[in-house]
Design a protein around this motif. Sequence first.
Motif, PDB file in Angstrom:
ATOM      1  N   SER A   3       0.993  -1.437   0.381  1.00  0.00           N
ATOM      2  CA  SER A   3       0.185   0.037  -0.333  1.00  0.00           C
ATOM      3  C   SER A   3       0.936   0.808   0.454  1.00  0.00           C
ATOM      4  O   SER A   3       2.261   1.854   0.492  1.00  0.00           O
ATOM      5  CB  SER A   3      -0.909  -0.144   0.894  1.00  0.00           C
ATOM      6  OG  SER A   3      -1.473  -1.183   0.787  1.00  0.00           O
ATOM      7  N   PRO A   4       0.173   2.519  -0.565  1.00  0.00           N
ATOM      8  CA  PRO A   4       1.422   3.496  -0.315  1.00  0.00           C
ATOM      9  C   PRO A   4       1.219   4.852   0.719  1.00  0.00           C
ATOM     10  O   PRO A   4       0.557   3.687   1.721  1.00  0.00           O
ATOM     11  CB  PRO A   4       0.609   4.495  -1.787  1.00  0.00           C
ATOM     12  CG  PRO A   4      -0.887   3.855  -2.200  1.00  0.00           C
ATOM     13  CD  PRO A   4      -0.425   2.769  -1.411  1.00  0.00           C
ATOM     14  N   LEU A   6       0.668   6.594   3.485  1.00  0.00           N
ATOM     15  CA  LEU A   6      -0.095   7.843   3.704  1.00  0.00           C
ATOM     16  C   LEU A   6       0.401   8.969   3.657  1.00  0.00           C
ATOM     17  O   LEU A   6       1.651   9.383   4.637  1.00  0.00           O
ATOM     18  CB  LEU A   6      -0.770   7.403   4.806  1.00  0.00           C
ATOM     19  CG  LEU A   6      -1.967   5.733   4.650  1.00  0.00           C
ATOM     20  CD1 LEU A   6      -2.353   6.136   5.952  1.00  0.00           C
ATOM     21  CD2 LEU A   6      -2.349   6.616   3.935  1.00  0.00           C
ATOM     22  N   TYR A   7       0.180   9.991   3.020  1.00  0.00           N
ATOM     23  CA  TYR A   7       0.615  11.374   3.631  1.00  0.00           C
ATOM     24  C   TYR A   7       0.528  12.201   4.887  1.00  0.00           C
ATOM     25  O   TYR A   7       2.017  12.475   5.185  1.00  0.00           O
ATOM     26  CB  TYR A   7       0.235  12.850   2.435  1.00  0.00           C
ATOM     27  CG  TYR A   7      -0.021  14.448   2.402  1.00  0.00           C
ATOM     28  CD1 TYR A   7       1.365  14.401   1.968  1.00  0.00           C
ATOM     29  CD2 TYR A   7      -0.476  15.025   3.660  1.00  0.00           C
ATOM     30  CE1 TYR A   7       1.690  15.940   2.160  1.00  0.00           C
ATOM     31  CE2 TYR A   7       0.192  16.072   4.102  1.00  0.00           C
ATOM     32  CZ  TYR A   7       1.394  16.683   2.759  1.00  0.00           C
ATOM     33  OH  TYR A   7       1.711  18.113   3.920  1.00  0.00           O
ATOM     34  N   ARG A  10       3.769  10.035   6.564  1.00  0.00           N
ATOM     35  CA  ARG A  10       5.340  10.289   5.466  1.00  0.00           C
ATOM     36  C   ARG A  10       6.252  10.489   6.287  1.00  0.00           C
ATOM     37  O   ARG A  10       7.062   9.828   5.591  1.00  0.00           O
ATOM     38  CB  ARG A  10       4.948  11.680   4.434  1.00  0.00           C
ATOM     39  CG  ARG A  10       5.276  13.072   5.019  1.00  0.00           C
ATOM     40  CD  ARG A  10       4.480  14.062   4.284  1.00  0.00           C
ATOM     41  NE  ARG A  10       4.210  15.480   4.671  1.00  0.00           N
ATOM     42  CZ  ARG A  10       4.049  15.593   5.389  1.00  0.00           C
ATOM     43  NH1 ARG A  10       2.821  14.860   6.109  1.00  0.00           N
ATOM     44  NH2 ARG A  10       3.631  17.325   6.139  1.00  0.00           N
ATOM     45  N   GLN A  17       7.981   6.947   0.392  1.00  0.00           N
ATOM     46  CA  GLN A  17       7.008   8.185  -0.399  1.00  0.00           C
ATOM     47  C   GLN A  17       7.562   8.688  -1.514  1.00  0.00           C
ATOM     48  O   GLN A  17       7.371   9.539  -2.521  1.00  0.00           O
ATOM     49  CB  GLN A  17       7.562   8.871   0.913  1.00  0.00           C
ATOM     50  CG  GLN A  17       8.663   9.809   1.696  1.00  0.00           C
ATOM     51  CD  GLN A  17       8.410  11.024   1.967  1.00  0.00           C
ATOM     52  OE1 GLN A  17       7.899  12.086   2.364  1.00  0.00           O
ATOM     53  NE2 GLN A  17       9.440  10.939   3.301  1.00  0.00           N
ATOM     54  N   VAL A  20       5.713   6.280  -3.916  1.00  0.00           N
ATOM     55  CA  VAL A  20       4.618   6.128  -4.190  1.00  0.00           C
ATOM     56  C   VAL A  20       3.624   6.866  -2.829  1.00  0.00           C
ATOM     57  O   VAL A  20       4.201   6.269  -1.897  1.00  0.00           O
ATOM     58  CB  VAL A  20       3.274   4.891  -4.670  1.00  0.00           C
ATOM     59  CG1 VAL A  20       4.412   3.864  -3.383  1.00  0.00           C
ATOM     60  CG2 VAL A  20       2.297   4.404  -4.136  1.00  0.00           C
ATOM     61  N   ASN A  22      -0.628   7.911  -0.873  1.00  0.00           N
ATOM     62  CA  ASN A  22      -1.405   8.062  -0.666  1.00  0.00           C
ATOM     63  C   ASN A  22      -1.657   9.790  -0.430  1.00  0.00           C
ATOM     64  O   ASN A  22      -1.430   9.775   1.148  1.00  0.00           O
ATOM     65  CB  ASN A  22      -2.357   7.198  -0.009  1.00  0.00           C
ATOM     66  CG  ASN A  22      -3.897   6.990  -0.431  1.00  0.00           C
ATOM     67  OD1 ASN A  22      -3.985   7.988  -0.711  1.00  0.00           O
ATOM     68  ND2 ASN A  22      -4.154   6.289   0.459  1.00  0.00           N
ATOM     69  N   ALA A  24      -5.094  10.659  -0.118  1.00  0.00           N
ATOM     70  CA  ALA A  24      -6.304  10.543   0.162  1.00  0.00           C
ATOM     71  C   ALA A  24      -6.973  10.656   1.260  1.00  0.00           C
ATOM     72  O   ALA A  24      -6.190  10.491   2.072  1.00  0.00           O
ATOM     73  CB  ALA A  24      -7.153   9.723  -0.564  1.00  0.00           C
ATOM     74  N   SER A  26     -10.568  10.058   3.434  1.00  0.00           N
ATOM     75  CA  SER A  26     -11.322   9.275   3.920  1.00  0.00           C
ATOM     76  C   SER A  26     -13.056  10.605   3.694  1.00  0.00           C
ATOM     77  O   SER A  26     -12.518  11.355   4.829  1.00  0.00           O
ATOM     78  CB  SER A  26     -11.443   8.334   5.070  1.00  0.00           C
ATOM     79  OG  SER A  26     -13.263   7.823   4.320  1.00  0.00           O
ATOM     80  N   GLN A  43      -5.081  18.696  -1.024  1.00  0.00           N
ATOM     81  CA  GLN A  43      -4.457  17.386  -1.583  1.00  0.00           C
ATOM     82  C   GLN A  43      -3.584  17.616  -2.116  1.00  0.00           C
ATOM     83  O   GLN A  43      -2.324  17.105  -2.104  1.00  0.00           O
ATOM     84  CB  GLN A  43      -5.273  16.037  -1.907  1.00  0.00           C
ATOM     85  CG  GLN A  43      -6.391  15.746  -0.465  1.00  0.00           C
ATOM     86  CD  GLN A  43      -7.464  14.821  -0.740  1.00  0.00           C
ATOM     87  OE1 GLN A  43      -7.025  14.169  -1.874  1.00  0.00           O
ATOM     88  NE2 GLN A  43      -8.286  14.485  -0.206  1.00  0.00           N
ATOM     89  N   SER A  69      -9.310  10.281  -7.857  1.00  0.00           N
ATOM     90  CA  SER A  69     -11.146   9.681  -7.652  1.00  0.00           C
ATOM     91  C   SER A  69     -11.573  10.325  -6.488  1.00  0.00           C
ATOM     92  O   SER A  69     -11.289  10.676  -5.541  1.00  0.00           O
ATOM     93  CB  SER A  69     -10.781   8.005  -6.198  1.00  0.00           C
ATOM     94  OG  SER A  69     -11.700   7.699  -5.839  1.00  0.00           O
TER      95      SER A  69
END
Length: 260
Positions: A3-4, A6-7, A10, A17, A20, A22, A24, A26, A43, A69
């Motif tokens: 999984s990427p 997460l920002y 990071r 990082q 890749v 992410n 996003a 939720s 973002q 997305s």
Amino acid sequence: MPSPTLYKARRVGGDRQRYVMNFAYSGTGVFETVVMLPNLTTQIGFFEQLINGGTYRSSDLRSSMALVSASTNDYSFYLLRKGTLEGLNEFTGLVVNQTAVNLRRLSRLGVGKIAILGLFPFGCFTAIRQLLASAPSSCDDLFNRYSSQHNSLLRKAVDDINAELGRPSHVVMLDTYSAADSIMRHHNELGPRFNDPLKPCCMGLNSSTACGSVDVQGMPLYTVCRSPASAFFWDLGHLTQAGSSAMFRYYLPTLHQFFS
């Protein structure tokens, strides 16, 4: 592939990082939603800050792909705020126009390829069908038409961006609507076999509870199906892992052509 990073995590992601990430959050959308977390524009701003800080080089960006997305959260929030069906056409235009602004911004930042998900058939979500008292075994055609309108406007925006840049394969739209529609219509013919594609795996015990609800003693007020791998929907508005995997398989031909 793991999984990427997460920002927001990071700083503990190490060197991964750079490859890749992410960005996003939720529940967020193109505009503000009920969760009050960074929207799509913000973002992308985080991404730009990393570029300016030297995390990503120009050569990294040219050979990279961004997956965008922008799902149904904007429309859910619109309805939650008592938005009218008469005003939904105008709101759809606003959502798609701002999405196009964000896609152009990613392009200007130097991202080599950009893929954006189309809108899922909104009228097939259990939350919408319950709200409208639709038949348990069918989607709501009216809300699905709004999804189709969103996708039509988004496809035109993607075509316009590619034409402006003179690069026909710079941005691609992944046809989420057709993928979901095909899976739900042919669930007994195409693997995996979803027993009842519109029935969520995790559901509240009654109309006032939902997946994950608990009482004051912490006891669950929901049920989980025996085989999540045989369910397309996890809860009122999200897919199971099996459902997401089935959707991805429908994207593969487009992605293969995109990268060829």
